[in-house]
Design an enzyme around this catalytic site. Structure first.
Site, PDB file in Angstrom:
ATOM      1  N   CYS A  93       1.271  -1.454  -0.288  1.00  0.00           N
ATOM      2  CA  CYS A  93       0.361   0.118  -0.137  1.00  0.00           C
ATOM      3  C   CYS A  93       0.761   1.615   0.098  1.00  0.00           C
ATOM      4  CB  CYS A  93      -0.779   0.221   1.174  1.00  0.00           C
ATOM      5  SG  CYS A  93      -1.985  -1.115   1.011  1.00  0.00           S
ATOM      6  N   CYS A 126      -2.055   4.800   3.297  1.00  0.00           N
ATOM      7  CA  CYS A 126      -3.823   3.611   2.523  1.00  0.00           C
ATOM      8  C   CYS A 126      -4.998   4.183   3.489  1.00  0.00           C
ATOM      9  CB  CYS A 126      -3.490   2.640   2.198  1.00  0.00           C
ATOM     10  SG  CYS A 126      -4.611   1.156   1.425  1.00  0.00           S
ATOM     11  N   CYS A 174      -2.385  -2.862  -3.647  1.00  0.00           N
ATOM     12  CA  CYS A 174      -4.117  -2.901  -3.174  1.00  0.00           C
ATOM     13  C   CYS A 174      -5.172  -2.385  -3.644  1.00  0.00           C
ATOM     14  CB  CYS A 174      -3.628  -1.980  -1.658  1.00  0.00           C
ATOM     15  SG  CYS A 174      -5.187  -1.474  -0.693  1.00  0.00           S
ATOM     16  N   CYS A 231      -6.218   1.944  -2.108  1.00  0.00           N
ATOM     17  CA  CYS A 231      -5.202   3.011  -2.233  1.00  0.00           C
ATOM     18  C   CYS A 231      -4.882   3.083  -3.929  1.00  0.00           C
ATOM     19  CB  CYS A 231      -4.718   3.282  -2.005  1.00  0.00           C
ATOM     20  SG  CYS A 231      -2.994   1.930  -1.224  1.00  0.00           S
TER      21      CYS A 231
END
Length: 189
Positions: free
Chosen positions: A38, A42, A69, A72
């Site tokens: 991430c 995030c 992810c 994000c």
């Protein structure tokens, strides 16, 4: 950005706990248990500290076997909300003549009004209403320069519901009245 940041593990941990957007792109957070990485900003649920590793580049984190992810979208250089903001602005530009509420815009885009306003303001530093007013005033300024319409006709043509609101918004954005603007900007034919 290929320059690694000179932060300790604990400093990077603090940045992800604070969801600090200023560190996006400078390092990536990888979670060993989920095999997901991430951005520091995030908003997903935070992992246990012992399950986290930090990587300076996307190439390194993906080389270590982690996937991006979906919330994000760290593999995308720009904000994950850019397309949504483009859809909102396109809708506003196309529908500026109509009476629009935040609910109308949100329904067209497919998200809640509260989320739309918050996200739009976060990405553009203005509300959808402010953006719509700018579009309307730009159209009004063009009509004042290039047509012989009266101020009242222009007011309704660009989508304002009342002349008093039109004059107030015009003065706020252009620092003069529509009549003063027309006199100052009139193109000599």
């Amino acid at each position: 950005m290929n320059n690694p940041v000179n932060l300790s593990f604990d400093e990077m941990w603090e940045k992800i706990m604070a969801c600090d957007e200023t560190y996006d792109g400078l390092f990536y957070t990888a979670v060993k248990t989920t095999k997901i990485y991430c951005r520091p900003s995030c908003k997903s649920r935070k992992p246990k500290k012992i399950n986290v590793q930090f990587y300076p580049t996307i190439q390194q984190v993906e080389g270590a076997g982690y996937r991006a992810c979906k919330r994000c979208q760290p593999e995308i250089e720009y904000s994950p909300h850019t397309q949504l903001i483009k859809n909102v602005t396109a809708f506003l530009v196309n529908e500026y003549k109509h009476k629009l509420t935040l609910q109308d815009i949100a329904t067209h885009i497919g998200i809640s009004p509260f989320y739309l306003e918050r996200l739009f303001k976060q990405e553009t530093a203005e509300t959808p209403r402010m953006y719509l007013e700018k579009i309307r005033i730009d159209k009004a300024a063009y009509l004042l320069k290039h047509t012989a319409y009266t101020n009242l006709e222009i007011c309704y043509e660009v989508g304002f519901q009342s002349p008093s609101n039109f004059y107030k918004v015009f003065r706020r954005l252009k620092n003069c009245s529509p009549t003063e603007y027309r006199q100052r900007e009139k193109i000599v034919l």
